[in-house]
Design a protein around this motif. Sequence first.
Motif, PDB file in Angstrom:
ATOM      1  N   VAL A  22       0.985 -12.138 -13.619  1.00 45.04           N
ATOM      2  CA  VAL A  22       2.225 -12.706 -14.150  1.00 45.04           C
ATOM      3  C   VAL A  22       3.224 -11.611 -14.537  1.00 45.04           C
ATOM      4  CG1 VAL A  22       1.342 -14.921 -14.933  1.00 45.04           C
ATOM      5  CG2 VAL A  22       1.126 -12.933 -16.417  1.00 45.04           C
ATOM      6  N   GLU A  23       2.766 -10.355 -14.489  1.00 51.10           N
ATOM      7  CA  GLU A  23       3.680  -9.249 -14.811  1.00 51.10           C
ATOM      8  C   GLU A  23       4.681  -8.976 -13.698  1.00 51.10           C
ATOM      9  OE1 GLU A  23       1.975  -5.455 -16.281  1.00 51.10           O
ATOM     10  OE2 GLU A  23       0.220  -6.748 -16.550  1.00 51.10           O
ATOM     11  N   PHE A  24       4.300  -9.266 -12.457  1.00 53.94           N
ATOM     12  CA  PHE A  24       5.205  -9.006 -11.321  1.00 53.94           C
ATOM     13  C   PHE A  24       5.402 -10.293 -10.543  1.00 53.94           C
ATOM     14  CE2 PHE A  24       1.748  -5.921 -11.751  1.00 53.94           C
ATOM     15  CZ  PHE A  24       2.434  -4.925 -12.432  1.00 53.94           C
ATOM     16  N   PRO A  25       5.966 -11.302 -11.182  1.00 56.79           N
ATOM     17  CA  PRO A  25       6.010 -12.604 -10.518  1.00 56.79           C
ATOM     18  C   PRO A  25       6.993 -12.648  -9.346  1.00 56.79           C
ATOM     19  CG  PRO A  25       7.165 -12.685 -12.618  1.00 56.79           C
ATOM     20  CD  PRO A  25       6.620 -11.312 -12.500  1.00 56.79           C
ATOM     21  N   SER A  26       6.499 -13.055  -8.222  1.00 57.13           N
ATOM     22  CA  SER A  26       7.344 -13.336  -7.066  1.00 57.13           C
ATOM     23  C   SER A  26       7.767 -14.793  -7.132  1.00 57.13           C
ATOM     24  CB  SER A  26       6.551 -13.113  -5.779  1.00 57.13           C
ATOM     25  OG  SER A  26       6.524 -11.752  -5.434  1.00 57.13           O
ATOM     26  N   ARG A  27       8.729 -15.177  -6.308  1.00 55.46           N
ATOM     27  CA  ARG A  27       9.117 -16.586  -6.250  1.00 55.46           C
ATOM     28  C   ARG A  27       7.958 -17.449  -5.737  1.00 55.46           C
ATOM     29  NH1 ARG A  27      13.440 -20.108  -7.027  1.00 55.46           N
ATOM     30  NH2 ARG A  27      12.639 -22.119  -6.385  1.00 55.46           N
ATOM     31  N   PHE A  28       7.266 -16.912  -4.718  1.00 50.81           N
ATOM     32  CA  PHE A  28       6.142 -17.660  -4.145  1.00 50.81           C
ATOM     33  C   PHE A  28       4.890 -16.797  -4.169  1.00 50.81           C
ATOM     34  CE2 PHE A  28       9.811 -19.214  -1.438  1.00 50.81           C
ATOM     35  CZ  PHE A  28       9.924 -20.449  -2.051  1.00 50.81           C
ATOM     36  N   THR A  29       3.742 -17.443  -4.388  1.00 46.89           N
ATOM     37  CA  THR A  29       2.479 -16.757  -4.136  1.00 46.89           C
ATOM     38  C   THR A  29       1.675 -17.650  -3.202  1.00 46.89           C
ATOM     39  OG1 THR A  29       0.571 -15.647  -5.127  1.00 46.89           O
ATOM     40  CG2 THR A  29       1.304 -17.656  -6.222  1.00 46.89           C
ATOM     41  N   TYR A  30       1.050 -17.039  -2.203  1.00 48.62           N
ATOM     42  CA  TYR A  30       0.346 -17.800  -1.167  1.00 48.62           C
ATOM     43  C   TYR A  30      -1.151 -17.759  -1.435  1.00 48.62           C
ATOM     44  CZ  TYR A  30       4.643 -17.601   1.644  1.00 48.62           C
ATOM     45  OH  TYR A  30       5.929 -17.730   2.098  1.00 48.62           O
ATOM     46  N   GLY A  31      -1.782 -18.930  -1.439  1.00 53.82           N
ATOM     47  CA  GLY A  31      -3.225 -18.989  -1.640  1.00 53.82           C
ATOM     48  C   GLY A  31      -3.870 -19.903  -0.624  1.00 53.82           C
TER      49      GLY A  31
ATOM     50  N   LYS B 173      11.213 -12.762   1.751  1.00 54.24           N
ATOM     51  CA  LYS B 173       9.792 -12.434   1.519  1.00 54.24           C
ATOM     52  C   LYS B 173       9.353 -11.245   2.358  1.00 54.24           C
ATOM     53  CE  LYS B 173       6.639 -14.264   3.696  1.00 54.24           C
ATOM     54  NZ  LYS B 173       6.004 -15.353   4.388  1.00 54.24           N
ATOM     55  N   ILE B 174       8.702 -10.269   1.725  1.00 59.82           N
ATOM     56  CA  ILE B 174       8.101  -9.170   2.474  1.00 59.82           C
ATOM     57  C   ILE B 174       6.612  -9.121   2.137  1.00 59.82           C
ATOM     58  CG2 ILE B 174      10.188  -7.735   2.739  1.00 59.82           C
ATOM     59  CD1 ILE B 174       9.339  -6.137   0.268  1.00 59.82           C
ATOM     60  N   ALA B 175       5.790  -8.787   3.127  1.00 58.85           N
ATOM     61  CA  ALA B 175       4.338  -8.688   2.905  1.00 58.85           C
ATOM     62  C   ALA B 175       3.812  -7.513   3.722  1.00 58.85           C
ATOM     63  CB  ALA B 175       3.646  -9.982   3.327  1.00 58.85           C
ATOM     64  N   TYR B 176       3.248  -6.520   3.030  1.00 56.13           N
ATOM     65  CA  TYR B 176       2.806  -5.296   3.695  1.00 56.13           C
ATOM     66  C   TYR B 176       1.390  -4.926   3.274  1.00 56.13           C
ATOM     67  CZ  TYR B 176       7.836  -4.936   4.459  1.00 56.13           C
ATOM     68  OH  TYR B 176       9.134  -5.201   4.811  1.00 56.13           O
ATOM     69  N   MET B 177       0.721  -4.164   4.144  1.00 57.23           N
ATOM     70  CA  MET B 177      -0.640  -3.711   3.831  1.00 57.23           C
ATOM     71  C   MET B 177      -0.567  -2.328   3.191  1.00 57.23           C
ATOM     72  SD  MET B 177      -3.761  -4.477   3.887  1.00 57.23           S
ATOM     73  CE  MET B 177      -4.204  -5.646   5.153  1.00 57.23           C
TER      74      MET B 177
ATOM     75  N   ALA C 129       7.380 -10.462  -2.863  1.00 59.42           N
ATOM     76  CA  ALA C 129       6.919  -9.196  -2.285  1.00 59.42           C
ATOM     77  C   ALA C 129       5.411  -9.125  -2.461  1.00 59.42           C
ATOM     78  CB  ALA C 129       7.611  -8.016  -2.949  1.00 59.42           C
ATOM     79  N   ILE C 130       4.709  -9.064  -1.339  1.00 59.54           N
ATOM     80  CA  ILE C 130       3.246  -9.094  -1.381  1.00 59.54           C
ATOM     81  C   ILE C 130       2.713  -7.778  -0.853  1.00 59.54           C
ATOM     82  CG2 ILE C 130       1.185 -10.215  -0.437  1.00 59.54           C
ATOM     83  CD1 ILE C 130       3.025 -12.699   0.088  1.00 59.54           C
ATOM     84  N   SER C 131       1.755  -7.224  -1.593  1.00 57.76           N
ATOM     85  CA  SER C 131       0.997  -6.103  -1.088  1.00 57.76           C
ATOM     86  C   SER C 131      -0.376  -6.706  -0.779  1.00 57.76           C
ATOM     87  CB  SER C 131       0.933  -5.022  -2.164  1.00 57.76           C
ATOM     88  OG  SER C 131       0.539  -3.812  -1.618  1.00 57.76           O
ATOM     89  N   MET C 132      -0.781  -6.629   0.477  1.00 58.15           N
ATOM     90  CA  MET C 132      -1.967  -7.387   0.898  1.00 58.15           C
ATOM     91  C   MET C 132      -3.274  -6.666   0.540  1.00 58.15           C
ATOM     92  SD  MET C 132      -0.849  -9.117   4.515  1.00 58.15           S
ATOM     93  CE  MET C 132       0.330  -7.965   5.167  1.00 58.15           C
ATOM     94  N   GLY C 133      -4.386  -7.309   0.871  1.00 57.52           N
ATOM     95  CA  GLY C 133      -5.703  -6.711   0.694  1.00 57.52           C
ATOM     96  C   GLY C 133      -6.074  -6.595  -0.774  1.00 57.52           C
ATOM     97  N   GLU C 134      -7.262  -5.967  -0.987  1.00 60.94           N
ATOM     98  CA  GLU C 134      -7.751  -5.857  -2.366  1.00 60.94           C
ATOM     99  C   GLU C 134      -6.859  -4.987  -3.224  1.00 60.94           C
ATOM    100  OE1 GLU C 134     -11.778  -4.760  -3.674  1.00 60.94           O
ATOM    101  OE2 GLU C 134     -12.365  -5.909  -1.877  1.00 60.94           O
ATOM    102  N   LEU C 135      -6.391  -3.882  -2.612  1.00 59.53           N
ATOM    103  CA  LEU C 135      -5.531  -2.969  -3.374  1.00 59.53           C
ATOM    104  C   LEU C 135      -4.323  -3.680  -3.972  1.00 59.53           C
ATOM    105  CD1 LEU C 135      -4.926   0.392  -1.404  1.00 59.53           C
ATOM    106  CD2 LEU C 135      -5.831   0.100  -3.722  1.00 59.53           C
ATOM    107  N   GLY C 136      -3.800  -4.639  -3.225  1.00 59.93           N
ATOM    108  CA  GLY C 136      -2.544  -5.274  -3.638  1.00 59.93           C
ATOM    109  C   GLY C 136      -2.709  -6.560  -4.423  1.00 59.93           C
ATOM    110  N   THR C 137      -3.955  -6.904  -4.795  1.00 62.16           N
ATOM    111  CA  THR C 137      -4.214  -8.211  -5.427  1.00 62.16           C
ATOM    112  C   THR C 137      -3.238  -8.555  -6.553  1.00 62.16           C
ATOM    113  OG1 THR C 137      -6.521  -7.981  -4.935  1.00 62.16           O
ATOM    114  CG2 THR C 137      -5.977  -9.656  -6.518  1.00 62.16           C
ATOM    115  N   LYS C 138      -2.869  -7.532  -7.330  1.00 64.56           N
ATOM    116  CA  LYS C 138      -2.030  -7.867  -8.500  1.00 64.56           C
ATOM    117  C   LYS C 138      -0.683  -8.462  -8.094  1.00 64.56           C
ATOM    118  CE  LYS C 138       0.145  -3.406  -9.446  1.00 64.56           C
ATOM    119  NZ  LYS C 138       0.252  -2.282 -10.365  1.00 64.56           N
ATOM    120  N   THR C 139      -0.231  -8.182  -6.876  1.00 66.32           N
ATOM    121  CA  THR C 139       1.060  -8.761  -6.473  1.00 66.32           C
ATOM    122  C   THR C 139       0.934 -10.260  -6.190  1.00 66.32           C
ATOM    123  OG1 THR C 139       0.740  -8.238  -4.124  1.00 66.32           O
ATOM    124  CG2 THR C 139       1.883  -6.587  -5.462  1.00 66.32           C
TER     125      THR C 139
END
Length: 229
Positions: A196-205, A151-155, A182-192
């Motif tokens: 469903v177009e870029f599904p990661s194994r996990f999404t954190y909520g 898992k990677i998560a970046y701003m 792979a998470i792109s954080m903040g508002e800019l990255g919301t789509k990650t």
Amino acid sequence: MTEIILTLESGTLSRLQDEIMEMRSVRDSFDIIEVRGDYFKDVNTLVRAIAMIRDSIDKPVLYTYRTEKEGGQGALLGEDYLYHLATIQKSIPVDYIDVEILQVSDPTIVEQLKRYSKVILSHHDFNGTPSDAVMTGIIDEMTAAKGDFYKIAYMPQTPEDVERVVAVLEQSKEKFGDIVTAISMGELGTKTRTSVEFPSRFTYGTLNEPQAPGQVNVAKLREIYGGTK
Ligand SMILES: O=C1C[C@@](O)(C(=O)O)C[C@@H](O)[C@@H]1O
């Protein structure tokens, strides 16, 4: 398949009691519960907290101790960090454990941690998005360390940063299969987190307050990704 991880906010047992009630009322909205050990003051309280969760809801638990260096509140590093993870694993069952690759990269040690829990190797930067070469290098280190998941998560600072993270996700999924997040954080990255177009194994909520920039409510994630376990 994207699994929804609920990141808990609690750092005390009294707060946790309320959070467990809330969590039970939306139990179909998430698959895994993330306990943030770096929010708790001491290991005994933490172990009691995990026991309370296990007693009240039948869902797998992910244990995370996020270091200050990677955007959390945890001061333990290196050997102390590893000792802490091993102590938790030996005190109470945890189904998944988050292991920061910059703290633990030796495959022999990862193998030991894997005896007790599935290992999510992780790397974060809450201030920026590394170059493509650095991101790829981190994924290579994760491969060498032989975790179960990466898992990677970046701003992001720009929309291009988001696209670069999505590109790394796609390349890594092609190489390693459905084990990459792979998470792109903040508002800019919301789509990650929500597409469903870029599904990661996990999404954190979350249930209420985002525990990382851009996190959304788990009920919304369930609407998007569907499925229950
Ligand atoms: O690593 C992650 C992902 C995260 O940072 C996020 O951006 O949702 C939230 C953390 O709690 C978790 O451990």
